[in-house]
Design a protein around this motif. Sequence first.
Motif, PDB file in Angstrom:
ATOM      1  N   ALA A  65      56.922  76.549 -23.915  1.00 19.96           N
ATOM      2  CA  ALA A  65      55.971  77.496 -23.089  1.00 19.96           C
ATOM      3  C   ALA A  65      56.658  78.521 -22.708  1.00 19.96           C
ATOM      4  CB  ALA A  65      55.609  77.194 -21.746  1.00 19.96           C
ATOM      5  N   ILE A  66      58.063  78.765 -22.441  1.00 20.22           N
ATOM      6  CA  ILE A  66      58.490  80.236 -21.975  1.00 20.22           C
ATOM      7  C   ILE A  66      59.573  80.001 -23.163  1.00 20.22           C
ATOM      8  CG2 ILE A  66      61.334  80.374 -21.015  1.00 20.22           C
ATOM      9  CD1 ILE A  66      61.221  77.399 -19.272  1.00 20.22           C
ATOM     10  N   THR A  67      59.577  79.733 -24.272  1.00 18.14           N
ATOM     11  CA  THR A  67      60.338  80.880 -25.638  1.00 18.14           C
ATOM     12  C   THR A  67      58.659  81.080 -25.920  1.00 18.14           C
ATOM     13  OG1 THR A  67      61.756  78.800 -26.113  1.00 18.14           O
ATOM     14  CG2 THR A  67      60.913  79.514 -27.817  1.00 18.14           C
ATOM     15  N   LYS A  68      57.575  80.512 -26.006  1.00 20.31           N
ATOM     16  CA  LYS A  68      56.430  81.002 -26.982  1.00 20.31           C
ATOM     17  C   LYS A  68      55.703  82.201 -25.837  1.00 20.31           C
ATOM     18  CE  LYS A  68      51.883  79.705 -28.333  1.00 20.31           C
ATOM     19  NZ  LYS A  68      51.124  81.144 -27.632  1.00 20.31           N
ATOM     20  N   ARG A  69      55.837  82.856 -24.741  1.00 21.25           N
ATOM     21  CA  ARG A  69      56.276  82.961 -23.936  1.00 21.25           C
ATOM     22  C   ARG A  69      55.961  84.464 -23.775  1.00 21.25           C
ATOM     23  NH1 ARG A  69      55.467  82.469 -17.220  1.00 21.25           N
ATOM     24  NH2 ARG A  69      53.823  84.480 -16.278  1.00 21.25           N
ATOM     25  N   MET A  70      57.529  84.472 -24.875  1.00 23.45           N
ATOM     26  CA  MET A  70      58.646  85.947 -24.659  1.00 23.45           C
ATOM     27  C   MET A  70      57.332  86.472 -25.537  1.00 23.45           C
ATOM     28  SD  MET A  70      61.344  86.432 -23.304  1.00 23.45           S
ATOM     29  CE  MET A  70      61.998  85.250 -21.477  1.00 23.45           C
ATOM     30  N   ASP A  71      56.638  85.670 -26.400  1.00 24.59           N
ATOM     31  CA  ASP A  71      56.415  86.642 -27.635  1.00 24.59           C
ATOM     32  C   ASP A  71      55.211  86.478 -27.885  1.00 24.59           C
ATOM     33  OD1 ASP A  71      55.829  88.028 -30.283  1.00 24.59           O
ATOM     34  OD2 ASP A  71      56.603  86.719 -32.033  1.00 24.59           O
ATOM     35  N   PRO A  72      54.292  87.352 -27.243  1.00 22.31           N
ATOM     36  CA  PRO A  72      52.125  87.196 -27.405  1.00 22.31           C
ATOM     37  C   PRO A  72      51.834  86.829 -29.574  1.00 22.31           C
ATOM     38  CG  PRO A  72      52.764  88.617 -26.341  1.00 22.31           C
ATOM     39  CD  PRO A  72      54.902  88.217 -26.373  1.00 22.31           C
TER      40      PRO A  72
END
Length: 372
Positions: A65-72
């Motif tokens: 979730a953290i990793t994905k949230r860095m790049d919408p």
Amino acid sequence: MTADTLTAIPLPDAPLGATIQLPTGITDPADLNDADFQKLKEALMTYSVVVIPDQAKLKPSSQYAITKRMDPSCGEGAYGHSKEFRHKQSVLAKDGHSVPHQPQVQILGQGTHYNHEGVDQLTLTHPIHDTFHKNVLTDEEKAQGYTRFYRWHIDSALYGLSPPVCTTLLGIDVPPSSKHQKVKYTDTGDELELTQAATCFVSGANAFKLLSPEDQKLALESTVVYAPHPYIFISPAKATDDGLTMVSEGKEMDLEKLPEWEESKVKRLPMVWTNPVTGEHHLQAHGCCVHKIERKNGEVLQLEDARKELYRIMRPNIDPKYVYAHSWKAGDLVLFHNQGVWHSVTGQFAPDEKRLMHQCNIASGVDPVCNA
């Protein structure tokens, strides 16, 4: 020490990086509110590498979730180069296994581990330069504690998928910080002391700043063309002593013998990527996977010359004074701006030594750009 808002504290005596202090009451970075997560993202873009300590209990779902949230812009796809990662001929084939219930998160490390994330038994192999470099350290040098940069790279498939914005690495079971090794620079005789299996980072922005004005202009007007299925293409070849690029001996796999590929999926990326927060130019290229360099003036550097050119302009940036070697502590969650740094594995392990880590990066939905 606690605070009401997320705070970034620059790492002392380091060429890049910062430690992140989470707001009071927040233990899982995935629970950050939008304002604090934006501060985390800005810190990542500003300091290139950020460390959040005490995350030993972080769930793979939170790391994803953290990793994905860095790049919408990134989709729901799996690991940024999963097909290459699993292909038996790829140089990445032995580097890790997917978490069964969160396949975007890879399990990396060394040794045999039991009952981890639903896997009864898992044997991991730490990448060592012996299997990848043309020339290797002698047994005597290894006994003296010498090691190498395994491969300086950007996390990316470099075929069909765009480079991830952010990679997250979680140290779960790591070597004691008391055990040190030394990187030997065979071209200069320099040495860099670091802890066993430290992950090394250098700034692409610093690499660009080290270029002469003439080379900066050239870089800004250059496109790096990567080989189709690059990790399979280079699999028969061997790397230079510093892991910056491959030795050109004509050993690469013939394009006709690669798995089926399409010209439209071949990655052609600017040599320089512009940081969306700082506005700085970052020299960002994968020297091992390059196939050609195309200049604005129509000049095309083919494989051997393209490697030589990237080596020429990238080598100064890996001098010891520019390298941040992260000394792992159990529970360290390291986030790095994959479109702003190059990084490398280091270190060797004895057969009875163990290491366990989780890694996550997700292909971006768009290619990085250069705002020259």
